[in-house]
Design an enzyme around this catalytic site. Structure first.
Site, PDB file in Angstrom:
ATOM      1  N   HIS A 209     -63.783  26.120 -58.723  1.00  0.00           N
ATOM      2  CA  HIS A 209     -62.596  26.877 -58.314  1.00  0.00           C
ATOM      3  C   HIS A 209     -62.811  28.383 -58.386  1.00  0.00           C
ATOM      4  O   HIS A 209     -61.995  29.154 -57.895  1.00  0.00           O
ATOM      5  CB  HIS A 209     -61.439  26.469 -59.225  1.00  0.00           C
ATOM      6  CG  HIS A 209     -60.095  26.992 -58.837  1.00  0.00           C
ATOM      7  ND1 HIS A 209     -59.497  26.708 -57.625  1.00  0.00           N
ATOM      8  CD2 HIS A 209     -59.212  27.799 -59.499  1.00  0.00           C
ATOM      9  CE1 HIS A 209     -58.319  27.306 -57.563  1.00  0.00           C
ATOM     10  NE2 HIS A 209     -58.126  27.981 -58.678  1.00  0.00           N
TER      11      HIS A 209
ATOM     12  N   ASP B 264     -63.330  21.291 -54.946  1.00  0.00           N
ATOM     13  CA  ASP B 264     -62.253  21.869 -55.756  1.00  0.00           C
ATOM     14  C   ASP B 264     -60.972  21.076 -55.526  1.00  0.00           C
ATOM     15  O   ASP B 264     -60.540  20.888 -54.380  1.00  0.00           O
ATOM     16  CB  ASP B 264     -62.072  23.337 -55.371  1.00  0.00           C
ATOM     17  CG  ASP B 264     -60.999  24.042 -56.178  1.00  0.00           C
ATOM     18  OD1 ASP B 264     -60.596  23.511 -57.239  1.00  0.00           O
ATOM     19  OD2 ASP B 264     -60.562  25.130 -55.754  1.00  0.00           O
TER      20      ASP B 264
ATOM     21  N   SER C 176     -56.101  31.095 -55.755  1.00  0.00           N
ATOM     22  CA  SER C 176     -55.429  30.108 -56.588  1.00  0.00           C
ATOM     23  C   SER C 176     -53.909  30.339 -56.555  1.00  0.00           C
ATOM     24  O   SER C 176     -53.310  30.330 -55.476  1.00  0.00           O
ATOM     25  CB  SER C 176     -55.993  30.178 -58.011  1.00  0.00           C
ATOM     26  OG  SER C 176     -55.569  29.085 -58.780  1.00  0.00           O
TER      27      SER C 176
END
Length: 522
Positions: free
Chosen positions: A431, A381, A316
């Site tokens: 995610h 995602d 991320s």
């Protein structure tokens, strides 16, 4: 500093959830309906329709395709009993001979579909290194060490359950973007008279670490590997960094890039280069800390005549920092020893990462600096599609969007192919890093079904509620016993003091930065 039209939805989930009592500043993950409702208030014109009808990303090398017929399942959940510390290791002797190929020397051509066994093991291993940055983070605002790493470097991998990793931490990395003049947590860190109102840092947070392979592991993998792992979004300032969409010249952010057309997302760059001279942990930026340590280790092991590699990983926000850091290592020559002309190859293994820079960033990253990047993404995602042109992509030709998406090589996975995961509208599950590692463990090749190879599916629910209920694994189960509280001899429950002081920066940091032509002294 916040852009007027942000590039990431304000209600996108934090990358690694914890129960509300542990993360009082964190909101519950939004439902799809609430997410779209929030998006409607942010988007303009027809951008929402573009988002809703967004097709699956093009240009990916491999994907676990979801079809109308059930995917064949080989094995069951009981097969996933192997510990995380060994699931990401390949003991077939291939790595020593093939490490350059596995690190992307040929851009992973022919290795992704079907997924090469040695590459799979390496991806899981580096994904576990990124996961360890979450598992070791001190989330408790009642701790005077809130925001730091809970474990000392010398026992880090053992303490996070990766005792067999074969690496040793050489340095922790700390970050801040205090120029924004905002508190780092939604609730101020708690101060207690028991610690004389002193906190380890009001603005800094543990953002990652640098580790190096042991002698035994070096023999197994064929080279001395320097691993840099970056953490994803947790604190408020990091959310601001995620949501700051405007691009800035990389050279204006302190990175000595000779091309003024190379631009990166401002929020990521500020977190990477920000410093706080009043904080002894953030008086060097995360950038300076990482560069100095990589430079020192490359010089040390090249000086011993060893083969060296630099592998950067993150999830991320950590993926964005990993991309910036890998670019920076190659740009500054932190991976080289000029005296003998040796250069260590730089590779990124990225998980669920957002877009980082413009097309010139990509071109210099890949073609001119020769950095290799393999991006592992879940096709459901949304985060890998932001920031940048996410809210304005209707104005861009499809070819431009594919080019922006195309930094490195993509390995696209589909969580709907796993029979262990349930259908959910909780987009934070899509995610989740442990879910990505689960998909890597079970992916064989396009249309070839899903087969577990030893990674415990229960790990998916460490910080999520993504496993099917019939597997009987509680959601969000990973936390310290009794949330760290212990009972004293007189029967009282207290939060014990940390067993150690937090390590500061090595005294030779300035020395190695000066070798890179950087003057970092505050």
């Amino acid at each position: 500093m916040m852009a007027a039209s942000v590039s990431s939805c304000p209600s996108l989930p934090i990358s690694h959830r914890r129960p509300a009592p542990i993360l009082p500043f964190q909101q519950q993950p939004p439902t799809r309906e609430r997410w779209l409702s929030n998006a409607k208030s942010t988007l303009h014109g027809g951008a929402l329709n573009t988002l809703q009808r967004r097709r699956r990303p093009r240009g990916v090398v491999a994907s676990v395709a979801t079809t109308d017929r059930p995917a064949p399942v080989i094995g069951d959940v009981n097969r996933g009993s192997q510990l995380a510390e060994t699931s990401g290791r390949s003991d077939d002797g291939q790595l020593a001979a093939r490490w350059r190929e596995i690190q992307g020397a040929s851009n992973w051509e022919g290795l992704l579909d079907p997924l090469d066994a040695a590459l799979r093991a390496e991806l899981i291993r580096y994904g576990e290194f990124a996961q360890a940055t979450y598992d070791s983070f001190d989330y408790d605002r009642f701790s005077p060490y809130s925001g730091s790493c809970r474990f000392p470097p010398r026992t880090f991998f053992r303490d996070v359950g990766l005792a067999g990793a074969g690496y040793e931490v050489s340095r922790y990395l700390y970050a801040t973007c205090n120029d924004l003049k905002l508190p780092n947590f939604a609730h101020r860190k708690h101060k207690s008279a028991a610690v004389e109102d002193k906190l380890w840092s009001e603005s800094g947070t543990f953002i990652g670490y640098v580790a190096v392979s042991t002698d035994e592991e070096t023999a197994r993998i064929g080279r001395r590997d320097i691993a840099v792992a970056w953490r994803g979004t947790i604190t408020r300032l990091e959310w601001v960094a995620d949501l700051t969409a405007s691009q800035r010249r990389l050279s204006d952010m302190g990175v000595p890039c000779p091309d003024p057309d190379v631009k990166v997302e401002l929020g990521f760059a500020e977190l990477y280069t920000g410093k706080d001279v009043e904080c002894r942990f953030c008086r060097y930026s995360a950038r300076e800390q990482a560069l100095a340590e990589v430079r020192k280790l490359v010089e040390l092991y090249h000086g011993r005549g060893e083969e060296v590699s630099v592998t950067v990983t993150g999830h991320s926000l950590g993926s964005a920092l990993a991309m910036l850091n890998a670019f920076d290592i190659a740009e500054t020559g932190a991976n080289a020893t000029p005296d003998d002309g040796r250069t260590a190859p730089v590779c990124v293994f990225s998980f669920a990462g957002p877009r980082v820079g413009n097309l010139r960033f990509r071109e210099r990253f890949e073609r001119e600096l020769g950095v290799r990047a393999l991006r592992v993404v879940n096709v459901h995602d949304s985060v890998p599609k932001v920031p940048g042109v996410f809210f304005n992509e209707a104005a861009f030709p499809e070819g431009v969007l594919r080019a922006v998406d195309g930094l490195g090589v993509a390995l696209a996975l589909d969580h709907e192919a796993s029979p262990f995961l349930k259908k959910t509208m909780d987009i934070s599950c899509y995610h989740n890093l442990e879910a990505h590692l689960h998909l890597l463990d079970g992916f064989r090749g396009t249309g070839e079904g899903f087969e577990l190879r030893g990674r415990d599916p229960a790990l998916v629910n460490k910080s999520a509620d993504f496993l099917r209920d019939d597997h009987m694994v509680p959601p969000v189960w990973y936390q310290a016993e009794n949330k760290g509280m212990v009972r004293t001899e007189d029967g009282r429950w207290v939060l014990p003091p940390r067993h150690r002081d937090i390590d500061g920066h090595p005294e030779d940091t300035d020395h190695h930065l000066q070798k890179l032509g950087l003057n970092a002294s505050p």
